[in-house]
Design an enzyme around this catalytic site. Structure first.
Site, PDB file in Angstrom:
ATOM      1  N   LEU A  33       0.822  -1.217   0.000  1.00  0.00           N
ATOM      2  CA  LEU A  33       0.000   0.000   0.000  1.00  0.00           C
ATOM      3  C   LEU A  33       0.851   1.259   0.000  1.00  0.00           C
ATOM      4  O   LEU A  33       1.894   1.326   0.654  1.00  0.00           O
ATOM      5  CB  LEU A  33      -0.923  -0.005   1.225  1.00  0.00           C
ATOM      6  CG  LEU A  33      -1.879  -1.205   1.329  1.00  0.00           C
ATOM      7  CD1 LEU A  33      -2.771  -1.053   2.560  1.00  0.00           C
ATOM      8  CD2 LEU A  33      -2.727  -1.372   0.078  1.00  0.00           C
ATOM      9  N   GLU A  35       0.382   5.893  -0.771  1.00  0.00           N
ATOM     10  CA  GLU A  35      -0.590   6.976  -0.519  1.00  0.00           C
ATOM     11  C   GLU A  35      -1.760   6.989  -1.505  1.00  0.00           C
ATOM     12  O   GLU A  35      -2.805   7.571  -1.223  1.00  0.00           O
ATOM     13  CB  GLU A  35       0.114   8.336  -0.540  1.00  0.00           C
ATOM     14  CG  GLU A  35       0.906   8.589   0.721  1.00  0.00           C
ATOM     15  CD  GLU A  35       1.772   9.828   0.610  1.00  0.00           C
ATOM     16  OE1 GLU A  35       1.293  10.845   0.072  1.00  0.00           O
ATOM     17  OE2 GLU A  35       2.928   9.765   1.037  1.00  0.00           O
ATOM     18  N   HIS A  37      -3.392   4.244  -2.442  1.00  0.00           N
ATOM     19  CA  HIS A  37      -4.379   3.419  -1.722  1.00  0.00           C
ATOM     20  C   HIS A  37      -4.897   4.198  -0.507  1.00  0.00           C
ATOM     21  O   HIS A  37      -6.080   4.134  -0.172  1.00  0.00           O
ATOM     22  CB  HIS A  37      -3.736   2.120  -1.208  1.00  0.00           C
ATOM     23  CG  HIS A  37      -3.187   1.237  -2.286  1.00  0.00           C
ATOM     24  ND1 HIS A  37      -1.846   1.040  -2.466  1.00  0.00           N
ATOM     25  CD2 HIS A  37      -3.808   0.476  -3.223  1.00  0.00           C
ATOM     26  CE1 HIS A  37      -1.657   0.199  -3.465  1.00  0.00           C
ATOM     27  NE2 HIS A  37      -2.828  -0.159  -3.957  1.00  0.00           N
ATOM     28  N   GLN A  61      -4.933 -12.614 -12.579  1.00  0.00           N
ATOM     29  CA  GLN A  61      -4.846 -11.426 -13.442  1.00  0.00           C
ATOM     30  C   GLN A  61      -3.428 -11.190 -13.956  1.00  0.00           C
ATOM     31  O   GLN A  61      -3.161 -10.183 -14.597  1.00  0.00           O
ATOM     32  CB  GLN A  61      -5.396 -10.194 -12.721  1.00  0.00           C
ATOM     33  CG  GLN A  61      -4.560  -9.692 -11.542  1.00  0.00           C
ATOM     34  CD  GLN A  61      -5.279  -8.586 -10.791  1.00  0.00           C
ATOM     35  OE1 GLN A  61      -6.252  -8.826 -10.077  1.00  0.00           O
ATOM     36  NE2 GLN A  61      -4.828  -7.352 -10.954  1.00  0.00           N
ATOM     37  N   LYS A 149      -6.017   5.990 -11.569  1.00  0.00           N
ATOM     38  CA  LYS A 149      -4.731   5.567 -12.149  1.00  0.00           C
ATOM     39  C   LYS A 149      -4.924   4.329 -13.040  1.00  0.00           C
ATOM     40  O   LYS A 149      -4.310   4.214 -14.085  1.00  0.00           O
ATOM     41  CB  LYS A 149      -3.784   5.284 -10.975  1.00  0.00           C
ATOM     42  CG  LYS A 149      -2.681   4.303 -11.191  1.00  0.00           C
ATOM     43  CD  LYS A 149      -1.479   4.941 -11.808  1.00  0.00           C
ATOM     44  CE  LYS A 149      -0.291   4.010 -11.876  1.00  0.00           C
ATOM     45  NZ  LYS A 149      -0.573   2.611 -12.035  1.00  0.00           N
TER      46      LYS A 149
HETATM   47  O1  PAF Z   1      -5.978  -2.634  -8.701  1.00  0.00           O
HETATM   48  C1  PAF Z   1      -5.672  -3.670  -8.062  1.00  0.00           C
HETATM   49  O2  PAF Z   1      -4.911  -3.617  -7.081  1.00  0.00           O
HETATM   50  C2  PAF Z   1      -6.240  -5.015  -8.496  1.00  0.00           C
HETATM   51  O3  PAF Z   1      -6.343  -5.091  -9.872  1.00  0.00           O
HETATM   52  C3  PAF Z   1      -7.577  -5.348  -7.810  1.00  0.00           C
HETATM   53  C4  PAF Z   1      -8.679  -4.377  -8.200  1.00  0.00           C
HETATM   54  C5  PAF Z   1      -7.412  -5.348  -6.301  1.00  0.00           C
HETATM   55  C6  PAF Z   1      -8.034  -6.752  -8.224  1.00  0.00           C
HETATM   56  O4  PAF Z   1      -7.106  -7.721  -7.874  1.00  0.00           O
END
Ligand code: PAF
Length: 285
Positions: A33, A35, A37, A61, A149
């Site tokens: 994480l 800033e 987030h 993903q 972003k």
């Molecule tokens: O943006 C992200 O960190 C990821 O793509 C998410 C939305 C948490 C899905 O895994």
């Protein structure tokens, strides 16, 4: 603040919160994480009674040659950060908890996933949409927060929520940048000092693009030509610089209204993305 690692406990906690008529906010993240987030969590804390931050590096993903194995994992620091910002629970399941058996049901969002990152990362948005659908079903938030972003991701999730009638609202929050303009990203950690300087090509090109549009340029090809020199550096490889409709993400032949300028480049071995929403009606967008 509690860290919850199982689907059943998460469901139970949220059920109790919803029974007490709490407004539940979810900030989905993959951890590491920063800033950016932080701004999502702060907004959620200011708008919701109960805020859950999910931390899950979602394997579905990532493509086979992508950075799943080296993606930064900093759970202890993330927990401290969420606590400081006033989040209530962290949902940090294992891969086995989220994908206990072979996943046979997937969410495919069409059209808005075809261009930009979708064209370069096959399967990426299928993985993102599927894990978000799982998180929304497990947590059942009233509202979920995403960053501008990842503009294409935000459009994909908004489309999924709209077309599959998920009962929640998606709020997209502004990109947070370092003082020199670099968009905050967990992947910035990969950059050496020299690479970090080169990475400014993205924000500088987008800035230039905005200036050109503000001064009346309406031809996307001319704009692309004008920004290419920013990427003309050793170890910088431009994947795309595109001017698209902010909602459909289709390339624009001429700029007549709001435009999403979106770019992706590799700097060394790090793939970075950035974008600017440019709307002459609201020049600060
Ligand atoms: O943006 C992200 O960190 C990821 O793509 C998410 C939305 C948490 C899905 O895994």
């Amino acid at each position: 603040m509690e860290v919850i690692t199982t689907v059943s406990e998460m469901r139970q906690k949220v059920r109790a919160a919803r029974f007490a008529a709490k407004w539940v906010g979810l900030v989905p993240t993959m951890g590491a994480l920063h800033e950016g987030h932080g701004s999502l969590i702060q907004r959620a804390v200011s708008e919701c009674d109960t805020v859950i931050v999910s931390i899950f590096v979602n394997p579905t993903q990532f493509g086979p040659n992508e950075d799943l194995a080296r993606y930064p994992r900093t759970l202890d620091a993330d927990i401290r950060y969420c606590e400081k910002l006033g989040a209530h629970w962290i949902f940090a399941p294992s891969v086995e908890e989220m994908y206990p058996q072979e996943q046979l049901a997937w969410v495919n969002v069409e059209k808005v996933t075809e261009g930009l990152c979708g064209a370069r990362r096959p399967g990426h948005f299928r993985g993102v949409a599927t894990v978000c659908a799982k998180l929304f079903n497990i947590i059942q938030p009233d509202v979920a927060y995403f960053g501008q972003k990842d503009a294409q991701q935000a459009v994909v999730i908004q489309t999924m929520v709209r077309d599959l009638n998920f009962p929640l609202e998606i709020r997209v929050c502004p990109t947070v940048r370092d003082k020199d303009g670099l968009a905050l990203s967990s992947r910035n950690q990969y950059l050496s000092k020299a690479e970090r300087k080169k990475a400014l090509c993205l924000s500088k090109a987008l800035q230039k693009c905005r200036e050109l549009i503000q001064s009346g340029q309406t031809n996307p090809d001319e704009i692309r030509r004008a920004v290419l020199p920013f990427f003309d550096q050793p170890e910088v490889f431009l994947e795309y610089f595109e001017l698209v409709d902010p909602q459909t993400l289709r390339p624009l032949a001429e700029i007549r209204g709001p435009v999403l300028a979106a770019a992706a480049a590799r700097v060394g071995t790090t793939r970075l993305i950035d974008n600017l929403l440019i709307d002459l009606q609201t020049p600060s967008a």
